[in-house]
Design a protein around this motif. Structure first.
Motif, PDB file in Angstrom:
ATOM      1  N   TYR A  25     -40.400  59.925  85.528  1.00  0.00           N
ATOM      2  CA  TYR A  25     -40.757  59.119  84.354  1.00  0.00           C
ATOM      3  C   TYR A  25     -41.877  59.787  83.553  1.00  0.00           C
ATOM      4  CZ  TYR A  25     -42.514  55.144  81.636  1.00  0.00           C
ATOM      5  OH  TYR A  25     -42.935  54.325  80.620  1.00  0.00           O
ATOM      6  N   GLY A  26     -42.940  60.194  84.230  1.00  0.00           N
ATOM      7  CA  GLY A  26     -44.063  60.832  83.540  1.00  0.00           C
ATOM      8  C   GLY A  26     -43.658  62.124  82.871  1.00  0.00           C
ATOM      9  N   VAL A  37     -34.008  56.834  85.192  1.00  0.00           N
ATOM     10  CA  VAL A  37     -34.028  57.393  86.543  1.00  0.00           C
ATOM     11  C   VAL A  37     -33.918  56.239  87.527  1.00  0.00           C
ATOM     12  CG1 VAL A  37     -36.560  57.345  86.651  1.00  0.00           C
ATOM     13  CG2 VAL A  37     -35.292  58.834  88.204  1.00  0.00           C
ATOM     14  N   GLY A  38     -33.216  56.472  88.645  1.00  0.00           N
ATOM     15  CA  GLY A  38     -33.084  55.429  89.658  1.00  0.00           C
ATOM     16  C   GLY A  38     -32.746  56.017  91.013  1.00  0.00           C
ATOM     17  N   PHE A  88     -37.459  56.173  77.678  1.00  0.00           N
ATOM     18  CA  PHE A  88     -37.116  56.492  79.066  1.00  0.00           C
ATOM     19  C   PHE A  88     -37.486  55.307  79.951  1.00  0.00           C
ATOM     20  CE2 PHE A  88     -37.049  58.575  83.166  1.00  0.00           C
ATOM     21  CZ  PHE A  88     -36.029  59.514  83.017  1.00  0.00           C
ATOM     22  N   ALA A  89     -36.595  54.956  80.917  1.00  0.00           N
ATOM     23  CA  ALA A  89     -36.799  53.772  81.746  1.00  0.00           C
ATOM     24  C   ALA A  89     -36.494  54.091  83.204  1.00  0.00           C
ATOM     25  CB  ALA A  89     -35.901  52.633  81.266  1.00  0.00           C
ATOM     26  N   ILE A  90     -37.009  53.245  84.076  1.00  0.00           N
ATOM     27  CA  ILE A  90     -36.685  53.335  85.496  1.00  0.00           C
ATOM     28  C   ILE A  90     -35.702  52.230  85.812  1.00  0.00           C
ATOM     29  CG2 ILE A  90     -37.598  53.129  87.834  1.00  0.00           C
ATOM     30  CD1 ILE A  90     -40.104  54.470  86.896  1.00  0.00           C
ATOM     31  N   ALA A  91     -34.523  52.629  86.261  1.00  0.00           N
ATOM     32  CA  ALA A  91     -33.456  51.684  86.542  1.00  0.00           C
ATOM     33  C   ALA A  91     -33.601  51.111  87.941  1.00  0.00           C
ATOM     34  CB  ALA A  91     -32.103  52.379  86.393  1.00  0.00           C
ATOM     35  N   GLY A  92     -32.966  49.998  88.181  1.00  0.00           N
ATOM     36  CA  GLY A  92     -32.929  49.428  89.522  1.00  0.00           C
ATOM     37  C   GLY A  92     -32.106  50.291  90.452  1.00  0.00           C
ATOM     38  N   SER A  93     -32.325  50.127  91.736  1.00  0.00           N
ATOM     39  CA  SER A  93     -31.604  50.931  92.721  1.00  0.00           C
ATOM     40  C   SER A  93     -30.144  50.514  92.774  1.00  0.00           C
ATOM     41  CB  SER A  93     -32.229  50.776  94.107  1.00  0.00           C
ATOM     42  OG  SER A  93     -33.534  51.291  94.110  1.00  0.00           O
ATOM     43  N   PRO A 170     -45.224  52.277  85.528  1.00  0.00           N
ATOM     44  CA  PRO A 170     -44.843  53.675  85.780  1.00  0.00           C
ATOM     45  C   PRO A 170     -46.023  54.636  85.740  1.00  0.00           C
ATOM     46  CG  PRO A 170     -43.344  52.654  84.207  1.00  0.00           C
ATOM     47  CD  PRO A 170     -44.495  51.702  84.384  1.00  0.00           C
ATOM     48  N   ALA A 171     -47.114  54.248  85.107  1.00  0.00           N
ATOM     49  CA  ALA A 171     -48.275  55.142  85.023  1.00  0.00           C
ATOM     50  C   ALA A 171     -49.209  54.987  86.212  1.00  0.00           C
ATOM     51  CB  ALA A 171     -49.043  54.876  83.733  1.00  0.00           C
ATOM     52  N   ASP A 172     -48.919  54.028  87.098  1.00  0.00           N
ATOM     53  CA  ASP A 172     -49.818  53.757  88.222  1.00  0.00           C
ATOM     54  C   ASP A 172     -49.413  54.552  89.458  1.00  0.00           C
ATOM     55  OD1 ASP A 172     -50.836  52.035  90.672  1.00  0.00           O
ATOM     56  OD2 ASP A 172     -51.972  51.348  88.915  1.00  0.00           O
ATOM     57  N   ARG A 173     -50.407  54.905  90.257  1.00  0.00           N
ATOM     58  CA  ARG A 173     -50.153  55.670  91.481  1.00  0.00           C
ATOM     59  C   ARG A 173     -49.324  54.872  92.491  1.00  0.00           C
ATOM     60  NH1 ARG A 173     -54.844  55.604  93.505  1.00  0.00           N
ATOM     61  NH2 ARG A 173     -54.618  55.100  95.716  1.00  0.00           N
TER      62      ARG A 173
END
Length: 771
Positions: A25-26, A37-38, A88-93, A170-173
């Protein structure tokens, strides 16, 4: 008009639970790319869209600069129709397909999390379960894949608002860090008495107080319970040793940091890397003389009276969980940390079982309410010839896959050996060697093995079509393989000779197909001729082997009793060496006079005295003749102490004979007789030990040279538990390399029986490919 391209990308390897999606993501956001991305059963799926050069840069970075805990094995991409997507996104599994994802081992607490734990202004200050995407529990908490929170033992802990924000940012560790938690919503510590009742006060503070006062503490860790005691407190360590019924096997010590490790031991660069790695294994280090002030004698009692304090080896590890850090900071001193079990039982990992089994050993229990799904012991390694040599591969390493040089035609389950047991599940070009199970000598350990097999088969979605096993008909692992039922009943059984499996494991460890001269020296392994092998020179590849040479067979008077009582092997070897006229002035004869003639009679009649060519039993015999040990308390003890006594400056050796051909025979009785004559002459024990080791190293070199002269290969693989002996391995390898051989040793799986399952798997797979 700006040209846009879209690419559908698949990333395979250890890419779940290691911060791969936040990394992707980053990277995409930084390059201004759109897509998603997933996770799914095979790994990570990505769709990315943007300018061609930026998409190419993005794709290259996936394998060139992944997160530190990731292992990228394959990146594949195919073009797709651009859609104009810019976000840009993070998709579910996704789920439902064949499972091909790889599960990460447990990882030691990272520096970022430790800084938070130490910061009074942070909401996780002093919290014993701080973790993030880069560290924390993985394998021990995962129940299924994809690696998402509902499929872990953290499923029962609902995230608070603060943790949920981190988890979804998404920006967090901690973005999609599945074990994320804090004091408001995560696991909690309790201190219990030996009967299970709660004790007053702060759990960590009171636990430290108990340790300082000489108590024994049971601590729930990542993969099970440990038993802890203040390392400098002789009464506490002695009580722990008594409670565990572990009379002489050394304990490991946990220290606060590298500086503390260096106070106890010599630490070189390679050892430092292992100590501070994410795996955090126990590393065998040479103790300093001054360590005697900081570590009680009962920590390493074996042969202590014969060694200078600076000559003993210590198993040392650094903290790998926040709880360990908190305990050691409060204690400010090394502590013994040993497996939470009694005698040869498996490590306790369920709370009620720990209380029942360890209640008579521990004065208190430091517990928490995060369940452990898979028990794992600590890994043990040492450094030889500048390379890591695993002695026990478990927490921090398993289930990280070992890549195979060639893909297997069908999935394989390898059931392993009997002692230091592991099993192996292999499919395609991956071998998943299990965590250390233990010795399959009781029901609980056997159940741990069978449960572990079921977990691995589910986790990696494998239905074995080939099942490999040892030749020994009485091994529980062999019986298991031959009695499979249900979905596994149709799998083809493949018997793999024990020492061939050892050599094959060394080949697989090094990505080599063979052929090699395989020198397999160990305790015992069932031979095709129904004798007990163990001092073998094989010409082998992954399919087959020929026996090129071996130690001459001698009887083992009393069978298994001769393993526990090395003096019996001394009697057998001396009887062979002196033709029945063993010198009566030998101390080993006087020490065991009451039973000596009876044991000789067993060997001569062949009654309960199976023949063996074992190198391990040869070492036992020599150690007993030299007065090191007549009876052992744990496997290999006599040989370990025999090695520790060797004078490193001694270069002499004994004469030896190799006779015959195809196979040639090494007359081990000559070495035992030479040791006996040195002992009778009053030669210092350290000199005798060094001469013995130098001679065995020379035998290895001469045996391999003989095989090469007969047309054998110029590559040698050294395997088997005897090659855990540092002195022998280093000197034998040096002699071989001086003679122009290429030498293969172990670096990823143990040379002992913990590596046999890998060897079985690759042999079975290679034979399957030849059908």
């Amino acid at each position: 008009m700006i040209t846009r391209v879209r690419s559908v990308i698949r990333v395979e390897g250890v890419v779940q639970g290691v911060g791969f999606r936040p990394f992707v993501y980053g990277l995409a956001v930084r390059l201004g790319l759109g897509g998603l991305v997933g996770n799914d059963e095979r790994g990570v799926f990505i769709e990315v869209e943007g300018a061609p050069a930026l998409v190419a840069e993005f794709t290259a970075a996936l394998s060139a600069s992944p997160p530190p805990l990731a292992t990228v094995e394959r990146v594949s991409a195919r073009p797709a129709q651009a859609t104009g997507e810019t976000r840009f996104a993070i998709a579910g599994s996704a789920g439902g397909g064949p499972r091909r994802t790889l599960v990460s081992p447990d990882v030691a607490t990272c520096d970022d999390c430790l800084r938070e734990m130490d910061d009074p202004a942070d909401r996780r200050y002093g919290y014993a379960f701080v973790n993030c995407t880069n560290c924390g529990p993985r394998f021990t908490i995962v129940r299924d894949v994809p690696y998402d929170r509902p499929n872990t033992t953290m499923a029962g802990f609902a995230m608070c608002a603060g943790c949920a924000r981190e988890y979804h940012d998404p920006a967090d560790r901690r973005f999609h860090a599945q074990p994320v938690c804090c004091p408001a919503c995560g696991p909690r510590l309790r201190l219990l008495g030996p009967a299970g009742g709660p004790l007053p006060g702060g759990p960590v503070e009171e636990a430290v107080r108990l340790l300082r006062g000489g108590g024994v503490l049971a601590v729930k860790g990542l993969g099970g319970y440990h038993l802890a005691a203040l390392a400098s407190c002789e009464p506490a360590v002695a009580a722990l040793r008594s409670g565990k019924r572990r009379r002489e096997k050394p304990f490991a010590v946990m220290v606060t940091d590298l500086a503390a490790a260096r106070l106890l031991c010599e630490v070189d660069e390679a050892e430092e890397r292992l100590l501070t790695s994410g795996a955090r294994p126990i590393v065998l280090l040479r103790g300093r003389a001054e360590s005697a002030r900081l570590v009680a004698p009962s920590v390493t009692p074996s042969g202590a009276s014969r060694r200078r304090p600076g000559d003993r080896w210590l198993g040392v590890m650094l903290p790998y969980t926040p709880l360990h850090h908190l305990l050691l900071r409060g204690l400010d001193a090394p502590m013994v940390l040993t497996s939470g079990n009694v005698s040869d039982e498996p490590i306790a990992y369920r709370d009620e079982d720990a209380l029942a089994r360890l209640g008579g050993v521990a004065d208190a229990f430091l517990v928490h309410d995060r369940p452990i799904h898979t028990r794992t012991d600590d890994s043990v390694v040492r450094v030889l010839r500048g390379r890591e040599l695993p002695l026990r591969r478990s927490r921090g390493y398993a289930p990280r896959p070992l890549p195979l040089a060639r893909a297997l035609p069908r999935p394989v389950l390898a059931c392993g050996a009997e002692l230091k047991h592991t099993f192996c599940v292999a499919r395609d070009a991956h071998a998943f060697v299990s965590h250390h199970i233990g010795d399959l000598e009781n029901y609980e350990t056997f159940r741990s093995f069978t449960e572990g097999v079921g977990h691995f088969l589910r986790l990696f979605d494998v239905v074995p079509e080939v099942v490999a096993h040892d030749l020994h008909p009485e091994y529980l692992s062999t019986k298991y393989a031959l009695a499979l039922e249900g979905p596994l009943a149709g799998a083809r059984p493949v018997a793999v000779q024990h020492h061939h499996a050892h050599v094959a494991s060394c080949l697989a460890d090094n990505g080599a197909p063979g052929p090699v001269i395989g020198v397999a020296f160990d305790g015992l392994g069932y031979g095709p001729d129904a004798t007990l092998w163990g001092g073998e020179f094989l010409v082998a590849d992954l399919v087959s082997f020929e026996r090129a040479g071996h130690l001459a067979t001698v009887p083992m008077p009393g069978g298994a009793a001769a393993v526990r009582q090395p003096w019996r092997m001394a009697a057998a070897y001396l009887d062979t060496a002196y033709g029945g006229a063993v010198p009566g002035d030998l101390d080993v004869v006087r020490r065991n006079a009451e039973s000596w003639e009876g044991v000789l009679a067993l060997g001569r009649r062949g009654v309960n005295a199976p023949l063996t060519s074992s190198a391990g039993r040869l070492f036992d015999a020599a150690a007993s003749v030299a007065g090191v040990r007549d009876v052992i308390g744990y496997e290999g003890q006599a040989a370990i102490e025999w090695e520790s006594l060797a004078d490193p400056a001694e270069t002499g050796r004994y004469g030896f004979r190799l006779t015959g051909s195809a196979p040639f025979v090494v007359h081990g009785a000559d070495l035992v007789a030479a040791v006996a004559e040195d002992v009778r002459a009053g030669t210092e024990t350290g000199v005798v030990s060094a001469r013995f080791h130098n001679t065995v190293a020379r035998i290895v070199a001469e045996g391999c040279a003989r095989v090469r002269r007969a047309g054998g290969p110029s590559t040698v693989a050294l395997s088997g538990g005897v090659f855990q002996n540092a002195l022998l391995l280093v000197r034998a390898a040096a002699l071989l390399e001086e003679d122009g051989f290429h030498v293969l040793t172990h670096g990823r799986v143990p040379p002992n029986d913990g590596g046999v399952s890998l060897g079985q798997a690759v042999v079975a797979g290679a034979r399957d490919a030849r059908r």
